[in-house]
Design a protein around this motif. Structure first.
Motif, PDB file in Angstrom:
ATOM      1  N   MET A 160      40.623  31.179  34.335  1.00 38.04           N
ATOM      2  CA  MET A 160      40.922  31.812  35.636  1.00 38.04           C
ATOM      3  C   MET A 160      40.655  30.811  36.764  1.00 38.04           C
ATOM      4  SD  MET A 160      41.968  34.272  37.490  1.00 38.04           S
ATOM      5  CE  MET A 160      42.227  35.506  36.235  1.00 38.04           C
ATOM      6  N   SER A 161      41.557  30.823  37.752  1.00 37.46           N
ATOM      7  CA  SER A 161      41.425  29.914  38.889  1.00 37.46           C
ATOM      8  C   SER A 161      40.108  30.141  39.615  1.00 37.46           C
ATOM      9  CB  SER A 161      42.586  30.144  39.868  1.00 37.46           C
ATOM     10  OG  SER A 161      42.353  29.455  41.073  1.00 37.46           O
ATOM     11  N   LYS A 162      39.546  29.054  40.124  1.00 45.65           N
ATOM     12  CA  LYS A 162      38.325  29.154  40.907  1.00 45.65           C
ATOM     13  C   LYS A 162      38.626  29.400  42.381  1.00 45.65           C
ATOM     14  CE  LYS A 162      35.532  26.297  37.813  1.00 45.65           C
ATOM     15  NZ  LYS A 162      34.732  25.061  37.671  1.00 45.65           N
ATOM     16  N   HIS A 163      39.892  29.334  42.765  1.00 41.33           N
ATOM     17  CA  HIS A 163      40.236  29.586  44.159  1.00 41.33           C
ATOM     18  C   HIS A 163      39.989  31.058  44.499  1.00 41.33           C
ATOM     19  CE1 HIS A 163      42.565  25.785  43.562  1.00 41.33           C
ATOM     20  NE2 HIS A 163      42.089  25.570  44.778  1.00 41.33           N
ATOM     21  N   PHE A 164      39.339  31.276  45.643  1.00 43.31           N
ATOM     22  CA  PHE A 164      38.906  32.609  46.065  1.00 43.31           C
ATOM     23  C   PHE A 164      40.059  33.613  46.045  1.00 43.31           C
ATOM     24  CE2 PHE A 164      37.889  35.952  49.028  1.00 43.31           C
ATOM     25  CZ  PHE A 164      36.518  36.112  48.970  1.00 43.31           C
ATOM     26  N   GLU A 165      41.160  33.241  46.688  1.00 43.15           N
ATOM     27  CA  GLU A 165      42.277  34.175  46.852  1.00 43.15           C
ATOM     28  C   GLU A 165      42.902  34.556  45.510  1.00 43.15           C
ATOM     29  OE1 GLU A 165      42.066  31.436  50.472  1.00 43.15           O
ATOM     30  OE2 GLU A 165      41.886  31.262  48.297  1.00 43.15           O
ATOM     31  N   THR A 166      43.049  33.578  44.623  1.00 47.40           N
ATOM     32  CA  THR A 166      43.667  33.850  43.324  1.00 47.40           C
ATOM     33  C   THR A 166      42.777  34.739  42.471  1.00 47.40           C
ATOM     34  OG1 THR A 166      44.759  31.704  43.435  1.00 47.40           O
ATOM     35  CG2 THR A 166      44.702  32.782  41.285  1.00 47.40           C
ATOM     36  N   ALA A 167      41.484  34.427  42.447  1.00 50.28           N
ATOM     37  CA  ALA A 167      40.547  35.232  41.659  1.00 50.28           C
ATOM     38  C   ALA A 167      40.483  36.667  42.170  1.00 50.28           C
ATOM     39  CB  ALA A 167      39.166  34.596  41.682  1.00 50.28           C
ATOM     40  N   ALA A 168      40.541  36.839  43.499  1.00 50.95           N
ATOM     41  CA  ALA A 168      40.490  38.182  44.088  1.00 50.95           C
ATOM     42  C   ALA A 168      41.662  39.043  43.626  1.00 50.95           C
ATOM     43  CB  ALA A 168      40.482  38.080  45.608  1.00 50.95           C
ATOM     44  N   ILE A 169      42.781  38.406  43.357  1.00 51.03           N
ATOM     45  CA  ILE A 169      43.991  39.129  42.952  1.00 51.03           C
ATOM     46  C   ILE A 169      44.102  39.241  41.437  1.00 51.03           C
ATOM     47  CG2 ILE A 169      46.527  38.983  42.916  1.00 51.03           C
ATOM     48  CD1 ILE A 169      46.259  37.664  45.758  1.00 51.03           C
ATOM     49  N   ARG A 170      43.724  38.184  40.731  1.00 57.95           N
ATOM     50  CA  ARG A 170      44.000  38.113  39.284  1.00 57.95           C
ATOM     51  C   ARG A 170      42.851  38.556  38.385  1.00 57.95           C
ATOM     52  NH1 ARG A 170      49.260  38.310  37.884  1.00 57.95           N
ATOM     53  NH2 ARG A 170      50.485  37.279  39.506  1.00 57.95           N
ATOM     54  N   ASN A 171      41.638  38.689  38.911  1.00 58.05           N
ATOM     55  CA  ASN A 171      40.539  39.218  38.096  1.00 58.05           C
ATOM     56  C   ASN A 171      40.722  40.719  37.928  1.00 58.05           C
ATOM     57  OD1 ASN A 171      39.399  36.721  37.895  1.00 58.05           O
ATOM     58  ND2 ASN A 171      37.666  37.127  39.245  1.00 58.05           N
ATOM     59  N   GLN A 172      41.146  41.142  36.755  1.00 55.10           N
ATOM     60  CA  GLN A 172      41.436  42.555  36.514  1.00 55.10           C
ATOM     61  C   GLN A 172      40.892  42.983  35.153  1.00 55.10           C
ATOM     62  OE1 GLN A 172      45.877  42.154  37.408  1.00 55.10           O
ATOM     63  NE2 GLN A 172      45.448  44.171  38.254  1.00 55.10           N
ATOM     64  N   THR A 173      40.838  44.293  34.954  1.00 54.72           N
ATOM     65  CA  THR A 173      40.481  44.823  33.642  1.00 54.72           C
ATOM     66  C   THR A 173      41.621  44.540  32.667  1.00 54.72           C
ATOM     67  OG1 THR A 173      41.444  46.970  34.196  1.00 54.72           O
ATOM     68  CG2 THR A 173      39.091  46.697  34.596  1.00 54.72           C
ATOM     69  N   GLU A 174      41.304  44.618  31.378  1.00 52.31           N
ATOM     70  CA  GLU A 174      42.339  44.415  30.362  1.00 52.31           C
ATOM     71  C   GLU A 174      43.434  45.464  30.502  1.00 52.31           C
ATOM     72  OE1 GLU A 174      41.610  43.752  26.106  1.00 52.31           O
ATOM     73  OE2 GLU A 174      39.551  43.272  26.706  1.00 52.31           O
ATOM     74  N   ARG A 175      44.671  45.043  30.243  1.00 53.66           N
ATOM     75  CA  ARG A 175      45.775  46.005  30.261  1.00 53.66           C
ATOM     76  C   ARG A 175      45.618  46.994  29.109  1.00 53.66           C
ATOM     77  NH1 ARG A 175      49.443  41.397  31.680  1.00 53.66           N
ATOM     78  NH2 ARG A 175      49.851  41.648  33.907  1.00 53.66           N
ATOM     79  N   THR A 176      46.046  48.214  29.349  1.00 52.62           N
ATOM     80  CA  THR A 176      46.038  49.227  28.286  1.00 52.62           C
ATOM     81  C   THR A 176      47.309  49.086  27.444  1.00 52.62           C
ATOM     82  OG1 THR A 176      47.266  50.928  29.498  1.00 52.62           O
ATOM     83  CG2 THR A 176      44.892  50.769  29.931  1.00 52.62           C
ATOM     84  N   GLN A 177      47.490  50.001  26.522  1.00 50.85           N
ATOM     85  CA  GLN A 177      48.691  49.974  25.670  1.00 50.85           C
ATOM     86  C   GLN A 177      49.966  50.222  26.473  1.00 50.85           C
ATOM     87  OE1 GLN A 177      46.441  52.375  25.828  1.00 50.85           O
ATOM     88  NE2 GLN A 177      47.178  54.382  25.111  1.00 50.85           N
ATOM     89  N   PHE A 178      49.819  50.642  27.738  1.00 48.84           N
ATOM     90  CA  PHE A 178      51.001  50.929  28.558  1.00 48.84           C
ATOM     91  C   PHE A 178      51.484  49.706  29.338  1.00 48.84           C
ATOM     92  CE2 PHE A 178      48.763  55.049  28.189  1.00 48.84           C
ATOM     93  CZ  PHE A 178      49.737  55.727  27.472  1.00 48.84           C
ATOM     94  N   SER A 179      50.755  48.596  29.234  1.00 45.88           N
ATOM     95  CA  SER A 179      51.159  47.320  29.844  1.00 45.88           C
ATOM     96  C   SER A 179      51.376  47.406  31.352  1.00 45.88           C
ATOM     97  CB  SER A 179      52.443  46.791  29.166  1.00 45.88           C
ATOM     98  OG  SER A 179      52.237  46.588  27.792  1.00 45.88           O
ATOM     99  N   GLU A 180      50.494  48.122  32.019  1.00 44.09           N
ATOM    100  CA  GLU A 180      50.607  48.270  33.475  1.00 44.09           C
ATOM    101  C   GLU A 180      50.348  46.934  34.169  1.00 44.09           C
ATOM    102  OE1 GLU A 180      46.474  48.594  32.236  1.00 44.09           O
ATOM    103  OE2 GLU A 180      48.197  49.837  31.676  1.00 44.09           O
TER     104      GLU A 180
END
Length: 388
Positions: A1-21
């Motif tokens: 995962m990127s160490k850049h503040f803005e990217t991490a704020a957007i891309r740090n997420q929980t694992e996707r469920t079986q519905f691929s949201e």
């Protein structure tokens, strides 16, 4: 995962469920199920890391906390229902009867009430130092002092405390160093970098940024957060999954919002300095600010709060507030909408006049939480109210 503040704020997420949201879903559930008795036993014994019950943890609150932990450079955290529940729970978890706290006198009104009205019920006393008396801080430390607490910028006078200097004092005396970073946000300032053990936020403010939900969060070392987690797990001040979902989404735009807030706030502060009936203006990135050099050293931007004093005291202040047209009169801050507050009659109204004056809250002091409207419109409204 990127160490850049803005990217991490957007891309740090929980694992996707079986519905691929694409976007993290809401987990509005009070509890979670187990495959068998052994998994249930192991989970409650904390031999297995998983969600048990939403008072303990929830995918939405975990995502929000993980983002703040990453942003602040912390090791662990916990999300609370409000900023004040974060502050109280942090102190209640770490203090015992007979302990002592040293704090800057310039703290939020409810925090002051906690120190002076509620902690003394458990024989916990607090000694205060003023923002311009940091040199006296060490003289207040006693054998039973356990916590050194500050907020910077302060609420509502926007004073700045030297995070690094105070951090060195805390380390020298082996104190737990706690910083309320609400006015700055982790985008503007990272207290852990300067020695803080714990950082607290009212997520209700700039972290939400739109005046929608309440929330609080404490992050810091694993060791201290373990104590806070156990206290919160058993006393129940947990953040709701819905609020955590909203706040995690808010963090995705934190950097771009705070950049614009600060740009507008500096222009508003510079305008106010030109007004004849304004006797004082405080904004961290104004060169006239008493702690300007410290602010520039430890803050990326000046934040969105401007404090100023209207000539004519409380009568002039009341007239100013009554003639505001666009800006909101509210006790909140960090909203997209510009908010004008009169601290001595609202957020700090329960303090004695002596206590208010000790932290620079005069009768004519006005706090402006500068929003994201076009700055020309904000200035126009403040100007017509000042000229009234």
């Amino acid at each position: 995962m990127s160490k850049h503040f803005e990217t991490a704020a957007i891309r740090n997420q929980t694992e996707r469920t079986q519905f691929s949201e694409h976007s993290t879903p809401l987990y509005l559930t009070s509890s979670f199920v187990f495959d068998d008795a052994e998994e249930m036993r192991a989970s409650f014994a904390e031999e297995k890391e998983r969600n048990l019950y939403s008072r303990f943890s929830n995918p939405n609150t975990t995502e929000f906390v993980d983002k703040i932990v990453s942003m602040e450079g912390a090791e662990a955290g916990y999300a609370f229902a409000t900023g004040m529940s974060a502050i109280f729970s942090t102190f209640a978890a770490l203090l015992s009867a007979g302990d002592h706290v040293v704090s800057c006198r310039s703290v939020f009104g409810s925090t002051h009430s906690m120190f002076t009205k509620f902690l003394p019920k458990w024989n916990i006393e607090t000694s205060y130092f003023k923002v311009d008396e940091v040199d006296l801080l060490e003289s207040l430390i006693q054998p039973n002092t356990k916590i050194l607490y500050i907020e910077t910028p302060t609420n509502p006078a926007v004073d700045i405390l030297d995070l690094e200097l105070i951090g060195q004092i805390a380390k020298k005396h082996k104190l737990i160093y706690i910083v309320d970073n609400c006015f700055a946000t982790p985008y503007v300032q990272k207290p852990i970098k300067f020695g803080a053990d714990l950082v607290i936020h009212s997520a209700t403010k700039l972290i939400d940024g739109q005046g929608r939900v309440l929330g609080g969060v404490t992050v810091g070392s694993k060791e201290l957060m373990r104590e806070i987690y156990l206290f919160a797990r058993n006393t129940g001040p947990a953040m709701s999954p819905f609020n955590a979902w909203v706040l995690s989404k808010s963090l995705e735009t934190l950097s771009i919002r705070v950049e614009k807030h600060a740009e507008n706030a500096l222009k508003v502060a510079e305008f106010l300095e030109t007004q004849e009936n304004v006797t004082m203006v405080k904004y961290p990135f104004l060169k006239s600010h008493p702690q300007y050099a410290i602010a520039k050293n430890q803050m990326k931007l000046g934040g969105n709060i401007v404090a100023f004093e209207i000539k004519g005291g409380i009568a002039a202040g009341r007239t100013f507030l009554d003639t505001i047209k666009m800006c909101s009169l509210s006790a909140n801050l960090g909203d997209t909408r510009t908010i004008v507050t009169h601290p001595s009659s609202t957020t700090h109204g329960r303090l004695s006049e002596e206590d208010r004056l000790a932290v620079g809250i005069t009768k004519g002091l006005v706090r402006v939480s500068v929003g994201l409207e076009n700055v020309a419109d904000i200035i126009e409204d403040l100007e017509q109210a000042l000229n009234s």
